[in-house]
Design a protein around this motif. Structure first.
Motif, PDB file in Angstrom:
ATOM      1  N   ALA A 162      11.113  -6.875 -35.545  1.00 28.95           N
ATOM      2  CA  ALA A 162      11.088  -7.769 -34.385  1.00 28.95           C
ATOM      3  C   ALA A 162      12.283  -8.728 -34.414  1.00 28.95           C
ATOM      4  CB  ALA A 162       9.780  -8.555 -34.358  1.00 28.95           C
ATOM      5  N   VAL A 163      12.596  -9.285 -35.571  1.00 35.76           N
ATOM      6  CA  VAL A 163      13.741 -10.194 -35.683  1.00 35.76           C
ATOM      7  C   VAL A 163      15.038  -9.446 -35.388  1.00 35.76           C
ATOM      8  CG1 VAL A 163      15.082 -11.565 -37.323  1.00 35.76           C
ATOM      9  CG2 VAL A 163      12.611 -11.812 -37.241  1.00 35.76           C
ATOM     10  N   THR A 164      15.171  -8.251 -35.913  1.00 32.46           N
ATOM     11  CA  THR A 164      16.376  -7.453 -35.669  1.00 32.46           C
ATOM     12  C   THR A 164      16.555  -7.176 -34.179  1.00 32.46           C
ATOM     13  OG1 THR A 164      16.156  -6.426 -37.837  1.00 32.46           O
ATOM     14  CG2 THR A 164      17.546  -5.287 -36.228  1.00 32.46           C
ATOM     15  N   MET A 165      15.485  -6.790 -33.529  1.00 35.48           N
ATOM     16  CA  MET A 165      15.568  -6.497 -32.096  1.00 35.48           C
ATOM     17  C   MET A 165      15.893  -7.769 -31.305  1.00 35.48           C
ATOM     18  SD  MET A 165      15.386  -3.334 -31.859  1.00 35.48           S
ATOM     19  CE  MET A 165      15.378  -3.186 -30.101  1.00 35.48           C
ATOM     20  N   ALA A 166      15.336  -8.911 -31.691  1.00 31.83           N
ATOM     21  CA  ALA A 166      15.624 -10.168 -31.006  1.00 31.83           C
ATOM     22  C   ALA A 166      17.096 -10.540 -31.163  1.00 31.83           C
ATOM     23  CB  ALA A 166      14.729 -11.277 -31.554  1.00 31.83           C
ATOM     24  N   VAL A 167      17.659 -10.328 -32.346  1.00 26.85           N
ATOM     25  CA  VAL A 167      19.080 -10.621 -32.578  1.00 26.85           C
ATOM     26  C   VAL A 167      19.954  -9.705 -31.736  1.00 26.85           C
ATOM     27  CG1 VAL A 167      20.916 -10.502 -34.312  1.00 26.85           C
ATOM     28  CG2 VAL A 167      18.754 -11.622 -34.870  1.00 26.85           C
ATOM     29  N   ILE A 168      19.611  -8.441 -31.672  1.00 29.52           N
ATOM     30  CA  ILE A 168      20.404  -7.490 -30.876  1.00 29.52           C
ATOM     31  C   ILE A 168      20.349  -7.853 -29.392  1.00 29.52           C
ATOM     32  CG2 ILE A 168      20.518  -5.085 -30.084  1.00 29.52           C
ATOM     33  CD1 ILE A 168      19.683  -4.296 -32.973  1.00 29.52           C
ATOM     34  N   VAL A 169      19.156  -8.097 -28.879  1.00 27.33           N
ATOM     35  CA  VAL A 169      19.008  -8.449 -27.458  1.00 27.33           C
ATOM     36  C   VAL A 169      19.711  -9.780 -27.180  1.00 27.33           C
ATOM     37  CG1 VAL A 169      17.335  -9.110 -25.686  1.00 27.33           C
ATOM     38  CG2 VAL A 169      16.922  -7.107 -27.109  1.00 27.33           C
ATOM     39  N   GLY A 170      19.567 -10.743 -28.084  1.00 33.07           N
ATOM     40  CA  GLY A 170      20.245 -12.025 -27.919  1.00 33.07           C
ATOM     41  C   GLY A 170      21.754 -11.858 -27.908  1.00 33.07           C
ATOM     42  N   GLY A 171      22.267 -11.010 -28.768  1.00 31.95           N
ATOM     43  CA  GLY A 171      23.706 -10.753 -28.799  1.00 31.95           C
ATOM     44  C   GLY A 171      24.202 -10.134 -27.519  1.00 31.95           C
ATOM     45  N   ILE A 172      23.439  -9.198 -27.001  1.00 33.77           N
ATOM     46  CA  ILE A 172      23.816  -8.550 -25.738  1.00 33.77           C
ATOM     47  C   ILE A 172      23.809  -9.568 -24.605  1.00 33.77           C
ATOM     48  CG2 ILE A 172      23.062  -6.881 -23.984  1.00 33.77           C
ATOM     49  CD1 ILE A 172      22.113  -5.105 -26.361  1.00 33.77           C
ATOM     50  N   LEU A 173      22.760 -10.382 -24.537  1.00 33.98           N
ATOM     51  CA  LEU A 173      22.679 -11.384 -23.471  1.00 33.98           C
ATOM     52  C   LEU A 173      23.787 -12.422 -23.599  1.00 33.98           C
ATOM     53  CD1 LEU A 173      18.819 -11.913 -23.217  1.00 33.98           C
ATOM     54  CD2 LEU A 173      20.310 -10.664 -21.644  1.00 33.98           C
ATOM     55  N   PHE A 174      24.082 -12.825 -24.817  1.00 31.55           N
ATOM     56  CA  PHE A 174      25.169 -13.784 -25.042  1.00 31.55           C
ATOM     57  C   PHE A 174      26.503 -13.200 -24.583  1.00 31.55           C
ATOM     58  CE2 PHE A 174      28.626 -15.375 -27.690  1.00 31.55           C
ATOM     59  CZ  PHE A 174      28.552 -16.736 -27.412  1.00 31.55           C
ATOM     60  N   THR A 175      26.743 -11.952 -24.944  1.00 28.61           N
ATOM     61  CA  THR A 175      27.989 -11.298 -24.559  1.00 28.61           C
ATOM     62  C   THR A 175      28.093 -11.170 -23.044  1.00 28.61           C
ATOM     63  OG1 THR A 175      27.996 -10.067 -26.637  1.00 28.61           O
ATOM     64  CG2 THR A 175      29.386  -9.208 -24.854  1.00 28.61           C
ATOM     65  N   LEU A 176      27.020 -10.789 -22.383  1.00 27.47           N
ATOM     66  CA  LEU A 176      27.039 -10.666 -20.925  1.00 27.47           C
ATOM     67  C   LEU A 176      27.265 -12.030 -20.282  1.00 27.47           C
ATOM     68  CD1 LEU A 176      24.167  -8.110 -20.295  1.00 27.47           C
ATOM     69  CD2 LEU A 176      26.637  -7.716 -20.125  1.00 27.47           C
ATOM     70  N   GLY A 177      26.633 -13.056 -20.812  1.00 27.28           N
ATOM     71  CA  GLY A 177      26.832 -14.413 -20.283  1.00 27.28           C
ATOM     72  C   GLY A 177      28.253 -14.890 -20.486  1.00 27.28           C
ATOM     73  N   TRP A 178      28.803 -14.626 -21.648  1.00 27.14           N
ATOM     74  CA  TRP A 178      30.167 -15.037 -21.952  1.00 27.14           C
ATOM     75  C   TRP A 178      31.163 -14.317 -21.041  1.00 27.14           C
ATOM     76  CZ3 TRP A 178      34.324 -12.409 -24.489  1.00 27.14           C
ATOM     77  CH2 TRP A 178      35.392 -13.247 -24.857  1.00 27.14           C
ATOM     78  N   LEU A 179      30.924 -13.017 -20.831  1.00 21.98           N
ATOM     79  CA  LEU A 179      31.797 -12.276 -19.922  1.00 21.98           C
ATOM     80  C   LEU A 179      31.667 -12.757 -18.478  1.00 21.98           C
ATOM     81  CD1 LEU A 179      31.361  -8.650 -21.312  1.00 21.98           C
ATOM     82  CD2 LEU A 179      33.387 -10.113 -21.497  1.00 21.98           C
ATOM     83  N   ALA A 180      30.479 -13.172 -18.076  1.00 19.10           N
ATOM     84  CA  ALA A 180      30.271 -13.655 -16.712  1.00 19.10           C
ATOM     85  C   ALA A 180      30.993 -14.988 -16.502  1.00 19.10           C
ATOM     86  CB  ALA A 180      28.784 -13.802 -16.431  1.00 19.10           C
ATOM     87  N   VAL A 181      31.035 -15.806 -17.531  1.00 22.17           N
ATOM     88  CA  VAL A 181      31.690 -17.106 -17.418  1.00 22.17           C
ATOM     89  C   VAL A 181      33.205 -16.925 -17.379  1.00 22.17           C
ATOM     90  CG1 VAL A 181      32.142 -19.284 -18.651  1.00 22.17           C
ATOM     91  CG2 VAL A 181      29.817 -18.401 -18.482  1.00 22.17           C
ATOM     92  N   ARG A 182      33.712 -15.957 -18.095  1.00 16.53           N
ATOM     93  CA  ARG A 182      35.162 -15.708 -18.097  1.00 16.53           C
ATOM     94  C   ARG A 182      35.531 -15.223 -16.745  1.00 16.53           C
ATOM     95  NH1 ARG A 182      37.560 -11.862 -21.915  1.00 16.53           N
ATOM     96  NH2 ARG A 182      39.461 -12.998 -21.610  1.00 16.53           N
TER      97      ARG A 182
END
Length: 54
Positions: free
Chosen positions: A34-54
């Motif tokens: 569960a922790v691994t999946m949360a980190v992966i999903v969080g990383g994906i969401l962070f990356t998408l958010g960061w790309l959207a802001v750029r």
């Protein structure tokens, strides 16, 4: 008769201990998953958010 009863009780206690270990191991495995999946999903969401802001 009591020796057999005591042997059965000791056997049942050992089985209960083994089952407890299996339960704990399974719970830890699920938690790690569960922790691994949360980190992966969080990383994906962070990356998408960061790309959207750029």
């Amino acid at each position: 008769m009591t020796d057999t009863g005591n042997a059965n009780k000791a056997r049942n206690r050992e089985i209960a201990r083994n089952e407890e270990v299996k339960q704990v191991t399974g719970s830890v495995r699920v938690s790690i998953w569960a922790v691994t999946m949360a980190v992966i999903v969080g990383g994906i969401l962070f990356t998408l958010g960061w790309l959207a802001v750029r």
